[in-house]
Each structure stands twice: as structure tokens, then as C-alpha cells.
Design an enzyme around this catalytic site. Structure first.
Site, mmCIF file in Angstrom:
data_model
loop_
_atom_site.group_PDB
_atom_site.id
_atom_site.type_symbol
_atom_site.label_atom_id
_atom_site.label_comp_id
_atom_site.label_asym_id
_atom_site.label_seq_id
_atom_site.Cartn_x
_atom_site.Cartn_y
_atom_site.Cartn_z
ATOM 1 N N GLY A 149 -9.144 -7.358 -1.138
ATOM 2 C CA GLY A 149 -9.440 -8.084 0.039
ATOM 3 C C GLY A 149 -8.732 -9.405 -0.016
ATOM 4 N N GLY A 178 -13.086 -3.139 0.765
ATOM 5 C CA GLY A 178 -14.502 -2.677 0.834
ATOM 6 C C GLY A 178 -15.024 -1.881 -0.372
ATOM 7 N NE ARG A 217 -4.231 -1.804 2.010
ATOM 8 C CZ ARG A 217 -4.998 -2.198 2.723
ATOM 9 N NH1 ARG A 217 -4.955 -1.746 4.154
ATOM 10 N NH2 ARG A 217 -6.194 -2.939 2.687
ATOM 11 C CE LYS A 262 -20.735 -15.075 7.866
ATOM 12 N NZ LYS A 262 -20.928 -14.136 9.123
#
Length: 396
Positions: free
Chosen positions: A353, A376, A36, A202
Site C-alpha cells: 500500500g 489489502g 508488479r 484512519k
């Protein structure tokens, strides 16, 4: 792009406030992955080369206690950035006040200052993550113009992005510009066929993404833990596999609406325990044992996915195909990564992610067109949600 970029700003001799994403993993004060930081270098270097006085803002972790403050001190990041830039990087231990103001005032052209973790301001009422207007106004008062180059936080309205933007001429940096270009073109103007691969744990985390991509993609491959809710919706036994019972009806509805556009695993690797040492077997999705749990896609599924992907011209991948952190169950994720790495005539995008972490861990980083820095933010963008950190930037 409709938004101003750093190229549109007059930065010569100006104090340029830059929101970067230096939320890097650290152990005992040592940075374990600097991707990053490296991702922000193009914008920082451009500003240095154009005689700006550069003031960097970033968060690191979450701050709920004094212990968190000690653990998430940005001082080691300043040292690491200095080594990457090949020049000194000043560091302000304060997030506001006379010492910070003096440090900014002392900056000469081409010099860089990193401000202490913006979330130190959250210890007393979430002023940073709650986008406190006074804090945003105060930070804006330190500079002449603002650049947002932290794509990973653009889905949040914080004082250090939206708050500063509200008070200064603003633009996006090269990293955010690149993210919006690749994700935007892939979703809104894809070279077809467009195939989306969605994995992870999920269904509930990705309902909006699935719904959005089903309207835009030619095929949507579902893998990972979320696949078992769809298999259950087909009336199959899923054993002890991850299952969201409250989402089964939704999965059934999506299957009916999607028809053959939605592609599910045909075989899975099941285990008698969540462990690398577990007993395993590969079974058809029609024969999952009642006391076992599915932890990876099987070889026939990888063949099926590869067949679907072979003619793709644009691929968006978000979420691993199995529990890739355990070597025994990384074959599905590895298989997808390998398949995509061989699509030489396709635009391949990894949506941040866990899938980005998997690609890195498995050694395929240089084989993809683009690997997003924001999990996100990428998901929100794929859903079609407006990103507050981008929306707040000035139009060209």
C-alpha cells in the site's frame, strides 16, 4: 508451507494457467511502474524453463463502462512483458470464446499468452469479481493446472483465482510463497523484539490489525492521521487534524489495554492549510493550535520511534507517518524509513500500500528485507483473516 507450490506441479508440456497481478499504474497507455510485472517473472520464467505453455490472467483497474475498458486494456502490458522476458508474448483481446480458445490451442511449449483484462467480465454483472462459478469453470477448462501468483488479490474471492482453483489442481507461485513466508513468520514466529509500525489515515481501516498486533508485538507505534484519534482519546486538543470522533472511545479502550506497549507521537508538524505552501510549525502534542492540522510527525517523535526500534529484531511497517506525497510533510515517513534501513540485524517488512509507495518514492527499496506487493492482502493477513485466494489452493 502447507499449500502446494509451483515446484509440486508437473508442468512439462502442460497448459499452465497463472493468475498474476499486472494491475500496474498507466498514463496514456504507458506503464509508469512495472514492479508488479517484475515480481511475477520468477514464476513465469520457471514455467518457461520447464516447458510449460503459459496462460496469464490479470485484472487492471475497475471496469464499469466502455471507456474503462479502453483505458484498462492489457495490450501494453503484453508488450512490456515480452521485453522483460526477451521473447514474444501472445495477447488475446477476448476473455472468452473461440478466439481465446484458439490462442490457447496454438501455444507451443515455452510460449506465453496474456489474456485480456479479467474485469472486462464485470461489465455485465461482476462475473469476475463476484466469482461467477460458470466463468471460473470455463477459464479452468482452458488449462491443465493452475498457479496463483497474485498476492495482491488473494484477499478477494474472484473467478480468476478461487473460481479456477475449484476446478483444477492448483498451487501458489514463488511470489505468493515469499509473501506468506515473510508475513507468516513475522506474525506467527517472529524473532523478538517484534515492533509494528502502523500509520495511514484512519483508525477504522486498521482496527483489527491494531488489535491483532497488540497481542503479538512487543511494541506498536502509531503514526499518521490515525494518531490524532488516539491523542484525542488522551484528552488532547487536535485542532483541525484528521479525527474519527466515533472511534475515540475505542482508541481510549485500546490505550488502556495496551499500556506502554502502544507508542504515540510526542510532537507533530502542523499547518494552516493542506498544501506544500502552507505555513507550518512543530509543536508538542499538548499544544496543537485549534485552527491548524497535524500533517506529519515531528523530530522528537522520530527520535522516540528510533529509540523503540533500535533493538528490534523484526519490524512490520504498514502506513506512512504523514502526508508523504507532499514533500514538506514527508520527514516523518522518511525518518522511519531511514531508521529501518539502518537496522542491519533485523527483519524489516513493509506491508504494501502507501507505505510501500513511500519507501519507493523515498529511495529505500533495497534497504528492506521484504516489501509486500499487496496492501489489502497484507492487512488482512496481519489481522489474521483467512485469504480466500490462498485457502482455495490444494494442500501438499
Amino acid at each position: 508451507m502447507a499449500k502446494k507450490t509451483v515446484r509440486d506441479l508437473d508442468v512439462n508440456g502442460k497448459v499452465v494457467l497463472v493468475r498474476v497481478d499486472f494491475n500496474v499504474p498507466m498514463q496514456e497507455g504507458k506503464i509508469t511502474d512495472d514492479k508488479r510485472i517484475v515480481a511475477a517473472l520468477d514464476t513465469i520464467t520457471y514455467l518457461i524453463e520447464n516447458n510449460a505453455k503459459v496462460v496469464l490472467f490479470s485484472h487492471l483497474g475497475k471496469i464499469k463502462s466502455e471507456e474503462d475498458k479502453a483505458k484498462n486494456d492489457l495490450a501494453p502490458v503484453a508488450e512490456h512483458l515480452a521485453a522483460l522476458l526477451g521473447q514474444e508474448v501472445a495477447f488475446s483481446t477476448e476473455t472468452r470464446g473461440a478466439a481465446l480458445e484458439a490462442a490457447v490451442a496454438a501455444l507451443e511449449e515455452c510460449e506465453v499468452l496474456l489474456v485480456q483484462n479479467t474485469r472486462y467480465e464485470d461489465l455485465d454483472g461482476k462475473k469476475e469479481s463476484g466469482n461467477d462459478p460458470e466463468l471460473g469453470k470455463y477459464w479452468a477448462s482452458l488449462g491443465d493446472v493452475f498457479v496463483n501468483d497474485a498476492f495482491g488479490t488473494t484477499h478477494r474471492a474472484h473467478a480468476s483465482n478461487v473460481g479456477i482453483s475449484a476446478n483444477l489442481e492448483s498451487a501458489v507461485g514463488f511470489l505468493v510463497e515469499k509473501e506468506l513466508k515473510f508475513l507468516g513468520e513475522a506474525v506467527d514466529q517472529p524473532v523478538r523484539p517484534l515492533v509494528a509500525i502502523l500509520g495511514g489515515a484512519k483508525v477504522s481501516d486498521k482496527i483489527k490489525v491494531i488489535e491483532s498486533l497488540l497481542t503479538k508485538a512487543d511494541k506498536v507505534i502509531i503514526g499518521g492521521g490515525m494518531a490524532y484519534t488516539f491523542l484525542k482519546a488522551q484528552g488532547k486538543e487536535v485542532g483541525n487534524s484528521l479525527l474519527e470522533l466515533d472511534r475515540v472511545e475505542l482508541a481510549k479502550q485500546l490505550l488502556e489495554e495496551a499500556g506502554d506497549k502502544l507508542v504515540l507521537p510526542v510532537d507533530v508538524v502542523v499547518a494552516d492549510a493542506f498544501s506544500n505552501d502552507a505555513n507550518t510549525q512543530t509543536v508538542s502534542v499538548d499544544n496543537i493550535p485549534t485552527e491548524w492540522e497535524g500533517l506529519d510527525c515531528g523530530p522528537e517523535s522520530i527520535k522516540l520511534f528510533s529509540e523503540v526500534l533500535k533493538d528490534a529484531k523484526t519490524v512490520i511497517w504498514n502506513g506512512p507517518m504523514g502526508v508523504f506525497e507532499l514533500e514538506k510533510f514527508a520527514h516523518g515517513t522518511n525518518g522511519v524509513a531511514e531508521t529501518l534501513s539502518n537496522l542491519t540485524d533485523a527483519i524489516t517488512i513493509v506491508g504494501g500500500g502507501d507505505s510501500a509507495a513511500a519507501v519507493s518514492q523515498l529511495g529505500y527499496e533495497d534497504k528492506f528485507t521484504h516489501i509486500s506487493t499487496g496492501g489489502g492482502a497484507s492487512l488482512n493477513y496481519l489481522e489474521g483473516v483467512v485469504l480466500p485466494g490462498v485457502e482455495a489452493i490444494d494442500e501438499k
